[in-house]
Motif scaffolding. Sequence first.
Motif, PDB file in Angstrom:
ATOM      1  N   GLY A 169       0.791  -1.301  -0.113  1.00  0.00           N
ATOM      2  CA  GLY A 169       0.018   0.046   0.056  1.00  0.00           C
ATOM      3  C   GLY A 169       0.859   1.094  -0.245  1.00  0.00           C
ATOM      4  N   ASP A 170       1.821   1.430   0.867  1.00  0.00           N
ATOM      5  CA  ASP A 170       2.939   2.340   0.775  1.00  0.00           C
ATOM      6  C   ASP A 170       3.508   2.682  -0.491  1.00  0.00           C
ATOM      7  OD1 ASP A 170       2.057   3.086   3.337  1.00  0.00           O
ATOM      8  OD2 ASP A 170       3.864   2.264   4.149  1.00  0.00           O
ATOM      9  N   SER A 171       3.941   1.488  -0.932  1.00  0.00           N
ATOM     10  CA  SER A 171       4.352   1.528  -2.262  1.00  0.00           C
ATOM     11  C   SER A 171       3.572   2.221  -3.457  1.00  0.00           C
ATOM     12  CB  SER A 171       4.882   0.079  -2.806  1.00  0.00           C
ATOM     13  OG  SER A 171       5.529   0.146  -4.127  1.00  0.00           O
ATOM     14  N   LEU A 172       2.324   1.846  -3.308  1.00  0.00           N
ATOM     15  CA  LEU A 172       1.487   2.304  -4.249  1.00  0.00           C
ATOM     16  C   LEU A 172       1.212   3.733  -4.096  1.00  0.00           C
ATOM     17  CD1 LEU A 172      -0.807   2.252  -6.316  1.00  0.00           C
ATOM     18  CD2 LEU A 172      -2.624   1.619  -4.439  1.00  0.00           C
ATOM     19  N   LEU A 173       1.086   4.446  -2.836  1.00  0.00           N
ATOM     20  CA  LEU A 173       1.154   5.749  -2.771  1.00  0.00           C
ATOM     21  C   LEU A 173       2.295   6.492  -3.394  1.00  0.00           C
ATOM     22  CD1 LEU A 173      -0.038   5.868   1.019  1.00  0.00           C
ATOM     23  CD2 LEU A 173      -1.479   6.311  -1.006  1.00  0.00           C
ATOM     24  N   LYS A 174       3.522   5.793  -2.786  1.00  0.00           N
ATOM     25  CA  LYS A 174       4.760   6.583  -3.780  1.00  0.00           C
ATOM     26  C   LYS A 174       4.664   6.578  -5.217  1.00  0.00           C
ATOM     27  CE  LYS A 174       7.914   4.922  -0.085  1.00  0.00           C
ATOM     28  NZ  LYS A 174       9.166   4.138   0.299  1.00  0.00           N
ATOM     29  N   VAL A 175       4.312   5.492  -5.813  1.00  0.00           N
ATOM     30  CA  VAL A 175       4.296   5.456  -7.137  1.00  0.00           C
ATOM     31  C   VAL A 175       3.068   6.439  -7.640  1.00  0.00           C
ATOM     32  CG1 VAL A 175       3.740   3.895  -9.496  1.00  0.00           C
ATOM     33  CG2 VAL A 175       4.601   3.007  -7.394  1.00  0.00           C
ATOM     34  N   VAL A 176       2.097   6.464  -7.192  1.00  0.00           N
ATOM     35  CA  VAL A 176       0.990   7.465  -7.489  1.00  0.00           C
ATOM     36  C   VAL A 176       1.530   8.812  -7.607  1.00  0.00           C
ATOM     37  CG1 VAL A 176      -1.206   8.530  -6.873  1.00  0.00           C
ATOM     38  CG2 VAL A 176      -0.896   5.923  -7.054  1.00  0.00           C
ATOM     39  N   SER A 177       2.224   9.113  -6.364  1.00  0.00           N
ATOM     40  CA  SER A 177       2.955  10.507  -6.030  1.00  0.00           C
ATOM     41  C   SER A 177       3.747  10.789  -7.248  1.00  0.00           C
ATOM     42  CB  SER A 177       3.381  10.583  -4.662  1.00  0.00           C
ATOM     43  OG  SER A 177       4.561   9.673  -4.619  1.00  0.00           O
ATOM     44  N   ARG A 217      -5.255  14.562 -17.605  1.00  0.00           N
ATOM     45  CA  ARG A 217      -3.838  14.102 -17.538  1.00  0.00           C
ATOM     46  C   ARG A 217      -3.618  13.162 -16.216  1.00  0.00           C
ATOM     47  NH1 ARG A 217      -2.312  19.780 -17.915  1.00  0.00           N
ATOM     48  NH2 ARG A 217      -1.214  19.425 -16.076  1.00  0.00           N
ATOM     49  N   ILE A 218      -4.372  13.731 -15.250  1.00  0.00           N
ATOM     50  CA  ILE A 218      -4.089  13.023 -14.083  1.00  0.00           C
ATOM     51  C   ILE A 218      -4.998  11.403 -14.085  1.00  0.00           C
ATOM     52  CG2 ILE A 218      -5.022  12.688 -11.667  1.00  0.00           C
ATOM     53  CD1 ILE A 218      -4.733  15.871 -11.424  1.00  0.00           C
ATOM     54  N   ARG A 219      -6.044  11.591 -14.917  1.00  0.00           N
ATOM     55  CA  ARG A 219      -6.753  10.166 -15.179  1.00  0.00           C
ATOM     56  C   ARG A 219      -6.049   9.166 -15.858  1.00  0.00           C
ATOM     57  NH1 ARG A 219     -12.897  10.158 -16.217  1.00  0.00           N
ATOM     58  NH2 ARG A 219     -12.801   8.184 -14.871  1.00  0.00           N
ATOM     59  N   SER A 220      -5.054   9.920 -16.855  1.00  0.00           N
ATOM     60  CA  SER A 220      -4.347   9.067 -17.780  1.00  0.00           C
ATOM     61  C   SER A 220      -3.370   8.204 -17.010  1.00  0.00           C
ATOM     62  CB  SER A 220      -3.750   9.806 -18.895  1.00  0.00           C
ATOM     63  OG  SER A 220      -2.602  10.689 -18.285  1.00  0.00           O
ATOM     64  N   THR A 221      -2.783   8.825 -15.815  1.00  0.00           N
ATOM     65  CA  THR A 221      -1.741   8.098 -14.787  1.00  0.00           C
ATOM     66  C   THR A 221      -2.269   7.043 -14.282  1.00  0.00           C
ATOM     67  OG1 THR A 221      -2.349   9.383 -12.885  1.00  0.00           O
ATOM     68  CG2 THR A 221      -0.802  10.301 -14.430  1.00  0.00           C
ATOM     69  N   PHE A 222      -3.571   6.749 -14.036  1.00  0.00           N
ATOM     70  CA  PHE A 222      -4.390   5.617 -13.488  1.00  0.00           C
ATOM     71  C   PHE A 222      -4.695   4.470 -14.671  1.00  0.00           C
ATOM     72  CE2 PHE A 222      -4.769   8.968 -10.506  1.00  0.00           C
ATOM     73  CZ  PHE A 222      -4.360   8.280  -8.990  1.00  0.00           C
ATOM     74  N   ALA A 223      -4.566   4.893 -15.800  1.00  0.00           N
ATOM     75  CA  ALA A 223      -4.914   4.035 -17.040  1.00  0.00           C
ATOM     76  C   ALA A 223      -3.659   2.700 -16.907  1.00  0.00           C
ATOM     77  CB  ALA A 223      -4.828   4.615 -18.390  1.00  0.00           C
ATOM     78  N   GLU A 224      -2.668   3.008 -16.834  1.00  0.00           N
ATOM     79  CA  GLU A 224      -1.466   1.872 -16.781  1.00  0.00           C
ATOM     80  C   GLU A 224      -1.522   1.329 -15.409  1.00  0.00           C
ATOM     81  OE1 GLU A 224       0.581   1.089 -19.328  1.00  0.00           O
ATOM     82  OE2 GLU A 224      -0.625   2.415 -20.538  1.00  0.00           O
ATOM     83  N   PRO A 225      -1.211  -0.094 -15.601  1.00  0.00           N
ATOM     84  CA  PRO A 225      -1.228  -1.126 -14.138  1.00  0.00           C
ATOM     85  C   PRO A 225       0.088  -0.283 -13.468  1.00  0.00           C
ATOM     86  CG  PRO A 225      -1.418  -2.407 -16.166  1.00  0.00           C
ATOM     87  CD  PRO A 225      -1.144  -1.215 -16.634  1.00  0.00           C
ATOM     88  N   PHE A 226      -0.091  -0.497 -12.074  1.00  0.00           N
ATOM     89  CA  PHE A 226       0.983  -0.232 -10.898  1.00  0.00           C
ATOM     90  C   PHE A 226       1.803  -1.512 -10.896  1.00  0.00           C
ATOM     91  CE2 PHE A 226      -2.217   3.106 -10.555  1.00  0.00           C
ATOM     92  CZ  PHE A 226      -1.454   4.318 -10.491  1.00  0.00           C
ATOM     93  N   LEU A 227       3.095  -1.348 -11.022  1.00  0.00           N
ATOM     94  CA  LEU A 227       3.855  -2.420 -10.440  1.00  0.00           C
ATOM     95  C   LEU A 227       4.506  -2.060  -9.385  1.00  0.00           C
ATOM     96  CD1 LEU A 227       5.983  -2.831 -13.868  1.00  0.00           C
ATOM     97  CD2 LEU A 227       3.815  -4.014 -13.252  1.00  0.00           C
ATOM     98  N   LEU A 228       4.313  -2.875  -8.017  1.00  0.00           N
ATOM     99  CA  LEU A 228       4.669  -2.627  -6.842  1.00  0.00           C
ATOM    100  C   LEU A 228       5.561  -3.523  -6.269  1.00  0.00           C
ATOM    101  CD1 LEU A 228       1.030  -1.546  -5.737  1.00  0.00           C
ATOM    102  CD2 LEU A 228       2.744  -0.035  -6.704  1.00  0.00           C
ATOM    103  N   GLY A 229       6.180  -3.144  -5.131  1.00  0.00           N
ATOM    104  CA  GLY A 229       7.102  -4.139  -4.244  1.00  0.00           C
ATOM    105  C   GLY A 229       8.568  -3.745  -4.806  1.00  0.00           C
ATOM    106  N   GLU A 230       9.415  -4.265  -3.879  1.00  0.00           N
ATOM    107  CA  GLU A 230      10.963  -3.801  -4.350  1.00  0.00           C
ATOM    108  C   GLU A 230      11.479  -4.630  -5.616  1.00  0.00           C
ATOM    109  OE1 GLU A 230      13.320  -5.357  -1.308  1.00  0.00           O
ATOM    110  OE2 GLU A 230      12.628  -3.676   0.233  1.00  0.00           O
TER     111      GLU A 230
END
Length: 541
Positions: A169-177, A217-230
Amino acid sequence: MVCLHEPDGCYTYVSPSVRELLGYTPSEMVGLNPYELFHPEDKQRIRTEVHTPALQGVHHLAVSYRIRKKNGEYTWFETLTRPIFDNDGKVIQLQTSSRDISKRKAAEEALQHQALHDVLTGLPNRLLLNDRLSCALARARRHNTMVGLLFCDLDSFKLVNDSLGHEVGDSLLKVVSERLKQVIRNEETVARFGGDEFIVVCEGLSHKEQASEVVDRIRSTFAEPFLLGEAQQATITVSASIGLVCDDGRSTSEDLLRDADIAMYEAKRAGRDNVITFEEHFRTSVRNRLDTLAALSLAITNNELELHYQPEVRLRDGKTVAFEALLRWEQPQRGVMSACDFIPIAEETGLILALGEWVTNEASRQLYEWRRSHSTHEYTMWINVSARQLTDPRWLRHMERLHEMFDNDLGIEVTESSLIQDSDAAVKALRQLRRQGIKVALDDFGVGYSSLAYLRHLPVDILKIDRSFVADLGEDDTAEAIVASVIGLAHRLDLVAVAEGVENGRQLEILKRLNCDVAQGFYLSRPMKANDLFPMIHASC
């Protein structure tokens, strides 16, 4: 470093420590004017705060500033200046004592950064956001422009934490930011407001459509999947609900944040992954919800609520076999309110726990009263339960005690949509209740988007067919096919099929033909107060 200066500032003596502090030799410094070494942004401040007052005879003047070392880098100095007088009281020299305070300055800057930035993401925090937003609004007033504010809240972030862990969850917040920082422009600010909430401030807008471009522009950032974890081992897709508000600078930062938050809440209510622009009537809606919440809390305390009971009839013999306890609230201004008017508000705020406890106690008391008065154990009392109650240990212990009193005559109804909110914990609680002998009914079956996928994992005894399908019986062949399929599915799983919302005799006859087990609805009986049901119960004893 101790130095002597001419009145104009030029060095006449520099102590040997200058080699260590600045990299110069003393001879290189003598005759040099220190203003050649001061940082351009500090020169005027040094002259105003120290040099000019010292020439006027003022003692013990201290100043912090940046000075250039021989290697070209700047370092922070703190200097104390003292004037030296001749016999006539005229300032003939200046004496300075300086020390390097770069480590202290770095520590101060680090502390200031920590105070104004989020530790996890490095984004501006709420404190810095308020300052920047206030400045943006002031500039909008001066330049006749607008400020746009976007309140972004991640959808289903709790599910990420619960299923994959808080580190992911923390990793997701970092990638989103990071993604948000990549799509904003220099005149825009992105901040972490708290939890999974992010704020984007856009200033210098000439029309509201420009804010919508930022939203895209912001919504486009959520279109791609998030790769999380080390090792980027977790791949997830996350959407965001966004509230948007634009202002010409007349509002305060607090007003703007409040309105954007309200709009974001409306986006959540609209089904998530939505963008809602704030409208004035939203405030009225929020005020009404707050008023309802306050009145509801008082109604629980003052015992102003009541339960109505709707019979459930077994179709093969027409016998009443159960009652569903339905919450009603009579308000002086609005009359009798059904649960659908205030239960969602209670669930949002946590008041549902107190409300659910009252319903459980009152329904149990009524069941005990019927038993005592009519010596019958033939009825099941069904209580509607929210997902938050299922995960409340206190309520679960209370249900265990009630079961010891009522054997198998107490049951709970849950909706699939409520279980999805926290499915693992809710299913675990249902299994615990089933082991204790408490019956479980799945309410509104057929409207959940994954009903069949979830059904085989849910410990339930009864499927209640949603009234939307029953309403079209006799008018729509598709509805009859769906109802027949649900009844057949229930029987193959050894579950009881209950049809909700029976409104006429034609619907009832079709349900009998389809071999439905139990039905309820206005055609059979409206929900009634307990006293009105006594004749029915007495006649069946």
